[in-house]
Design a protein around this motif. Structure first.
Motif, PDB file in Angstrom:
ATOM      1  N   MET A   1       0.846  -1.189   0.000  1.00 24.13           N
ATOM      2  CA  MET A   1       0.000   0.000   0.000  1.00 24.13           C
ATOM      3  C   MET A   1       0.886   1.245   0.000  1.00 24.13           C
ATOM      4  SD  MET A   1      -2.954   0.946   2.706  1.00 24.13           S
ATOM      5  CE  MET A   1      -3.697   2.521   2.680  1.00 24.13           C
ATOM      6  N   ALA A   2       0.481   2.241  -0.707  1.00 25.22           N
ATOM      7  CA  ALA A   2       1.248   3.489  -0.778  1.00 25.22           C
ATOM      8  C   ALA A   2       1.163   4.233   0.549  1.00 25.22           C
ATOM      9  CB  ALA A   2       0.700   4.365  -1.894  1.00 25.22           C
ATOM     10  N   GLU A   3       2.183   4.993   0.835  1.00 28.57           N
ATOM     11  CA  GLU A   3       2.195   5.777   2.060  1.00 28.57           C
ATOM     12  C   GLU A   3       1.397   7.052   1.857  1.00 28.57           C
ATOM     13  OE1 GLU A   3       6.335   6.286   2.845  1.00 28.57           O
ATOM     14  OE2 GLU A   3       6.436   4.427   3.979  1.00 28.57           O
ATOM     15  N   PHE A   4       0.474   7.296   2.747  1.00 26.41           N
ATOM     16  CA  PHE A   4      -0.345   8.499   2.669  1.00 26.41           C
ATOM     17  C   PHE A   4       0.320   9.647   3.425  1.00 26.41           C
ATOM     18  CE2 PHE A   4      -3.732  11.393   3.803  1.00 26.41           C
ATOM     19  CZ  PHE A   4      -4.416  11.503   2.608  1.00 26.41           C
ATOM     20  N   PHE A   5       0.927   9.319   4.571  1.00 19.84           N
ATOM     21  CA  PHE A   5       1.578  10.316   5.413  1.00 19.84           C
ATOM     22  C   PHE A   5       3.091  10.215   5.250  1.00 19.84           C
ATOM     23  CE2 PHE A   5      -2.480   9.535   7.481  1.00 19.84           C
ATOM     24  CZ  PHE A   5      -2.921  10.825   7.708  1.00 19.84           C
ATOM     25  N   ASP A   6       3.780  11.329   5.376  1.00 17.89           N
ATOM     26  CA  ASP A   6       5.238  11.347   5.321  1.00 17.89           C
ATOM     27  C   ASP A   6       5.764  10.630   6.566  1.00 17.89           C
ATOM     28  OD1 ASP A   6       7.949  11.867   5.321  1.00 17.89           O
ATOM     29  OD2 ASP A   6       7.742  14.031   5.152  1.00 17.89           O
ATOM     30  N   PRO A   7       6.481   9.511   6.389  1.00 21.36           N
ATOM     31  CA  PRO A   7       6.914   8.729   7.546  1.00 21.36           C
ATOM     32  C   PRO A   7       7.926   9.442   8.439  1.00 21.36           C
ATOM     33  CG  PRO A   7       7.748   7.768   5.511  1.00 21.36           C
ATOM     34  CD  PRO A   7       6.846   8.898   5.130  1.00 21.36           C
ATOM     35  N   THR A   8       8.525  10.532   7.990  1.00 21.05           N
ATOM     36  CA  THR A   8       9.517  11.239   8.803  1.00 21.05           C
ATOM     37  C   THR A   8       8.921  12.439   9.541  1.00 21.05           C
ATOM     38  OG1 THR A   8      10.186  12.667   6.964  1.00 21.05           O
ATOM     39  CG2 THR A   8      11.358  10.567   7.199  1.00 21.05           C
ATOM     40  N   THR A   9       7.623  12.637   9.438  1.00 25.07           N
ATOM     41  CA  THR A   9       6.968  13.810  10.021  1.00 25.07           C
ATOM     42  C   THR A   9       6.187  13.443  11.273  1.00 25.07           C
ATOM     43  OG1 THR A   9       6.779  14.832   7.847  1.00 25.07           O
ATOM     44  CG2 THR A   9       5.286  15.650   9.544  1.00 25.07           C
ATOM     45  N   LEU A  10       6.208  14.350  12.256  1.00 23.06           N
ATOM     46  CA  LEU A  10       5.314  14.245  13.402  1.00 23.06           C
ATOM     47  C   LEU A  10       4.151  15.197  13.141  1.00 23.06           C
ATOM     48  CD1 LEU A  10       7.593  14.212  16.578  1.00 23.06           C
ATOM     49  CD2 LEU A  10       6.207  12.353  15.662  1.00 23.06           C
ATOM     50  N   TYR A  11       2.947  14.658  13.152  1.00 25.40           N
ATOM     51  CA  TYR A  11       1.747  15.456  12.885  1.00 25.40           C
ATOM     52  C   TYR A  11       1.093  15.851  14.204  1.00 25.40           C
ATOM     53  CZ  TYR A  11       2.225  13.897   8.081  1.00 25.40           C
ATOM     54  OH  TYR A  11       2.702  13.661   6.816  1.00 25.40           O
ATOM     55  N   ASP A  12       0.791  17.138  14.337  1.00 28.37           N
ATOM     56  CA  ASP A  12       0.090  17.646  15.508  1.00 28.37           C
ATOM     57  C   ASP A  12      -1.393  17.312  15.351  1.00 28.37           C
ATOM     58  OD1 ASP A  12      -1.423  19.818  17.098  1.00 28.37           O
ATOM     59  OD2 ASP A  12       0.658  20.047  17.756  1.00 28.37           O
ATOM     60  N   ASP A  13      -2.060  17.077  16.469  1.00 24.42           N
ATOM     61  CA  ASP A  13      -3.488  16.733  16.412  1.00 24.42           C
ATOM     62  C   ASP A  13      -4.307  17.813  15.722  1.00 24.42           C
ATOM     63  OD1 ASP A  13      -5.613  14.897  17.040  1.00 24.42           O
ATOM     64  OD2 ASP A  13      -6.246  16.283  18.606  1.00 24.42           O
ATOM     65  N   LYS A  14      -3.778  19.034  15.633  1.00 25.27           N
ATOM     66  CA  LYS A  14      -4.487  20.140  14.989  1.00 25.27           C
ATOM     67  C   LYS A  14      -4.300  20.156  13.473  1.00 25.27           C
ATOM     68  CE  LYS A  14      -3.799  22.942  19.078  1.00 25.27           C
ATOM     69  NZ  LYS A  14      -3.026  24.015  19.675  1.00 25.27           N
ATOM     70  N   ASP A  15      -3.390  19.335  12.950  1.00 28.50           N
ATOM     71  CA  ASP A  15      -3.095  19.352  11.511  1.00 28.50           C
ATOM     72  C   ASP A  15      -4.277  18.837  10.697  1.00 28.50           C
ATOM     73  OD1 ASP A  15      -0.582  20.343  11.980  1.00 28.50           O
ATOM     74  OD2 ASP A  15       0.431  18.416  11.804  1.00 28.50           O
ATOM     75  N   ALA A  16      -4.589  19.552   9.641  1.00 34.67           N
ATOM     76  CA  ALA A  16      -5.730  19.213   8.787  1.00 34.67           C
ATOM     77  C   ALA A  16      -5.574  17.850   8.109  1.00 34.67           C
ATOM     78  CB  ALA A  16      -5.926  20.297   7.735  1.00 34.67           C
ATOM     79  N   GLU A  17      -4.349  17.410   7.866  1.00 34.26           N
ATOM     80  CA  GLU A  17      -4.123  16.126   7.197  1.00 34.26           C
ATOM     81  C   GLU A  17      -4.754  14.966   7.957  1.00 34.26           C
ATOM     82  OE1 GLU A  17      -1.823  18.420   7.882  1.00 34.26           O
ATOM     83  OE2 GLU A  17      -0.172  18.350   6.460  1.00 34.26           O
ATOM     84  N   LEU A  18      -4.874  15.102   9.275  1.00 36.36           N
ATOM     85  CA  LEU A  18      -5.417  14.017  10.091  1.00 36.36           C
ATOM     86  C   LEU A  18      -6.926  13.852   9.928  1.00 36.36           C
ATOM     87  CD1 LEU A  18      -3.324  14.483  13.340  1.00 36.36           C
ATOM     88  CD2 LEU A  18      -2.969  12.846  11.489  1.00 36.36           C
ATOM     89  N   GLU A  19      -7.571  14.822   9.314  1.00 38.76           N
ATOM     90  CA  GLU A  19      -9.016  14.716   9.073  1.00 38.76           C
ATOM     91  C   GLU A  19      -9.327  13.533   8.146  1.00 38.76           C
ATOM     92  OE1 GLU A  19     -11.679  16.720  10.318  1.00 38.76           O
ATOM     93  OE2 GLU A  19     -10.128  17.403  11.705  1.00 38.76           O
ATOM     94  N   VAL A  20      -8.332  13.057   7.400  1.00 40.32           N
ATOM     95  CA  VAL A  20      -8.525  11.889   6.539  1.00 40.32           C
ATOM     96  C   VAL A  20      -8.868  10.673   7.388  1.00 40.32           C
ATOM     97  CG1 VAL A  20      -7.309  10.294   4.998  1.00 40.32           C
ATOM     98  CG2 VAL A  20      -7.013  12.759   4.737  1.00 40.32           C
ATOM     99  N   ILE A  21      -8.273  10.585   8.560  1.00 40.86           N
ATOM    100  CA  ILE A  21      -8.512   9.443   9.454  1.00 40.86           C
ATOM    101  C   ILE A  21      -9.823   9.618  10.204  1.00 40.86           C
ATOM    102  CG2 ILE A  21      -7.664   8.291  11.525  1.00 40.86           C
ATOM    103  CD1 ILE A  21      -4.861   8.758  10.517  1.00 40.86           C
ATOM    104  N   ALA A  22      -9.991  10.759  10.849  1.00 38.61           N
ATOM    105  CA  ALA A  22     -11.208  11.058  11.615  1.00 38.61           C
ATOM    106  C   ALA A  22     -11.147  12.518  12.035  1.00 38.61           C
ATOM    107  CB  ALA A  22     -11.300  10.160  12.848  1.00 38.61           C
ATOM    108  N   THR A  23     -12.283  13.031  12.484  1.00 37.61           N
ATOM    109  CA  THR A  23     -12.305  14.405  12.974  1.00 37.61           C
ATOM    110  C   THR A  23     -11.485  14.501  14.261  1.00 37.61           C
ATOM    111  OG1 THR A  23     -14.259  14.071  14.350  1.00 37.61           O
ATOM    112  CG2 THR A  23     -14.629  14.770  12.052  1.00 37.61           C
ATOM    113  N   LYS A  24     -11.123  15.714  14.624  1.00 38.91           N
ATOM    114  CA  LYS A  24     -10.358  15.923  15.856  1.00 38.91           C
ATOM    115  C   LYS A  24     -11.128  15.392  17.067  1.00 38.91           C
ATOM    116  CE  LYS A  24      -8.029  19.437  18.523  1.00 38.91           C
ATOM    117  NZ  LYS A  24      -7.758  20.828  18.732  1.00 38.91           N
ATOM    118  N   GLU A  25     -12.429  15.613  17.096  1.00 39.87           N
ATOM    119  CA  GLU A  25     -13.260  15.139  18.207  1.00 39.87           C
ATOM    120  C   GLU A  25     -13.283  13.619  18.271  1.00 39.87           C
ATOM    121  OE1 GLU A  25     -14.266  17.396  15.885  1.00 39.87           O
ATOM    122  OE2 GLU A  25     -14.123  19.185  17.139  1.00 39.87           O
ATOM    123  N   LYS A  26     -13.397  12.974  17.120  1.00 39.54           N
ATOM    124  CA  LYS A  26     -13.431  11.511  17.076  1.00 39.54           C
ATOM    125  C   LYS A  26     -12.096  10.929  17.538  1.00 39.54           C
ATOM    126  CE  LYS A  26     -16.214   9.025  15.844  1.00 39.54           C
ATOM    127  NZ  LYS A  26     -17.236   8.315  16.642  1.00 39.54           N
TER     128      LYS A  26
END
Length: 65
Positions: A1-26
């Motif tokens: 499977m292709a990588e969706f997220f950059d494996p060398t990056t730490l994503y903050d819970d506020k980052d919009a990219e995480l909305e792909v997984i679920a909303t911030k509340e979820k």
């Protein structure tokens, strides 16, 4: 499977990219229930490793015929 997220990056819970997984509340609900992708607590900040997010997505991919 292709990588969706950059494996060398730490994503903050506020980052919009995480909305792909679920909303911030979820994601907050998931953390409370100890479900969802692994995360890092740095004080009050919640961080997600790009590598861990890619692995979690792969593990939770539903394959159909």
């Amino acid at each position: 499977m292709a990588e969706f997220f950059d494996p060398t990056t730490l994503y903050d819970d506020k980052d919009a990219e995480l909305e792909v997984i679920a909303t911030k509340e979820k994601r907050a609900q998931w953390r409370h229930r100890r479900f969802g992708p692994p995360y890092i607590k740095a004080g009050r900040r919640v961080l997600y490793s790009g590598a861990a997010l890619n692995e979690w997505l792969t593990e939770n991919t539903v394959h159909t015929n």
